[in-house]
Design an enzyme around this catalytic site. Structure first.
Site, PDB file in Angstrom:
ATOM      1  N   HIS A 109       0.840  -1.191   0.000  1.00  0.00           N
ATOM      2  CA  HIS A 109       0.000   0.000   0.000  1.00  0.00           C
ATOM      3  C   HIS A 109       0.878   1.244   0.000  1.00  0.00           C
ATOM      4  CE1 HIS A 109      -3.821  -2.065   0.596  1.00  0.00           C
ATOM      5  NE2 HIS A 109      -3.136  -2.917   1.341  1.00  0.00           N
ATOM      6  N   THR A 156      14.258  -6.978  -0.201  1.00  0.00           N
ATOM      7  CA  THR A 156      13.524  -5.788  -0.632  1.00  0.00           C
ATOM      8  C   THR A 156      14.211  -5.093  -1.800  1.00  0.00           C
ATOM      9  OG1 THR A 156      14.665  -4.430   0.999  1.00  0.00           O
ATOM     10  CG2 THR A 156      12.548  -5.397   1.660  1.00  0.00           C
ATOM     11  N   LYS A 157      15.403  -5.574  -2.165  1.00  0.00           N
ATOM     12  CA  LYS A 157      16.152  -4.991  -3.276  1.00  0.00           C
ATOM     13  C   LYS A 157      16.641  -6.110  -4.187  1.00  0.00           C
ATOM     14  CE  LYS A 157      17.538  -0.993  -0.691  1.00  0.00           C
ATOM     15  NZ  LYS A 157      18.503  -0.272   0.037  1.00  0.00           N
ATOM     16  N   LYS A 174      28.231 -13.901   0.223  1.00  0.00           N
ATOM     17  CA  LYS A 174      29.378 -14.344  -0.568  1.00  0.00           C
ATOM     18  C   LYS A 174      28.934 -14.637  -1.989  1.00  0.00           C
ATOM     19  CE  LYS A 174      28.988 -19.269   0.581  1.00  0.00           C
ATOM     20  NZ  LYS A 174      29.699 -20.424   1.114  1.00  0.00           N
TER      21      LYS A 174
END
Length: 181
Positions: A109, A156-157, A174
């Site tokens: 949201h 989240t990335k 690693k």
């Protein structure tokens, strides 16, 4: 400015009907099929518009929301207790392992909006990826080829190819190197 969250979904009546019909099939026929009926579950997903290769293995205990936004390449698997929320596109490549309890989320949201409306972005998981137990993959994330997402990681990335990440938020651990035995 006043906070006035939207109390209805932004979807059309047709979308809502299709979604409710799928919810009934998902919570009964799809989830109750015995472990050896892998192709039946793939057929049910395909009937609802998913682009899933026949060689895929999807456990009956998996919950898939809006399967018409799901695509899976050959020899990929989704284990039990996974929740794949396909409000946006979810693309899983070939030879991927989505382990038990993984959550893949394509929507959230808008927390800066007074209406709190839903926003979506696709999730892409490239070939040869392992997403370990209880990991969470957020909206808009691309996981590169051959990557490993550690158990319980919150991604989240984007994740680079052939890397291992873990933690909350997920961080580089690693490089993944395949060694011949």
């Amino acid at each position: 400015m006043e906070f006035n969250p939207v109390q209805t979904t932004p979807y059309s009546v047709g979308y809502k009907i299709k979604s409710r019909l799928w919810a009934i099939v998902n919570s009964t026929l799809f989830r109750w099929t015995p472990f050896f009926m892998r192709k039946t579950r793939v057929a049910i997903l395909r009937l609802f518009g998913a682009n899933v290769d026949w060689s895929c293995s999807i456990r009956g205990g998996a919950e898939i929301i809006d399967p018409w936004n799901l695509s899976m390449g050959a020899l990929s698997s989704i284990d039990k207790e996974c929740c794949i929320r396909c409000r946006g596109k979810v693309m899983i490549g070939e030879k991927c392992c989505i382990s038990q309890g993984v959550n893949i989320l394509t929507g959230t949201h808008n927390i800066t909006s007074p209406n709190f409306e839903m926003i979506t972005a696709p999730v892409t998981i490239e070939d040869n990826v392992w997403v370990a137990t209880n990991a969470i993959i957020g909206k808009g994330v691309t996981i590169g080829k051959g990557a490993v997402i550690g158990a319980g990681a919150v991604v989240t990335k984007d994740v680079e190819s052939w890397t291992v990440v873990g933690g909350n938020p997920a961080k580089f651990i690693k490089k993944r190197v395949i060694k011949n035995a």
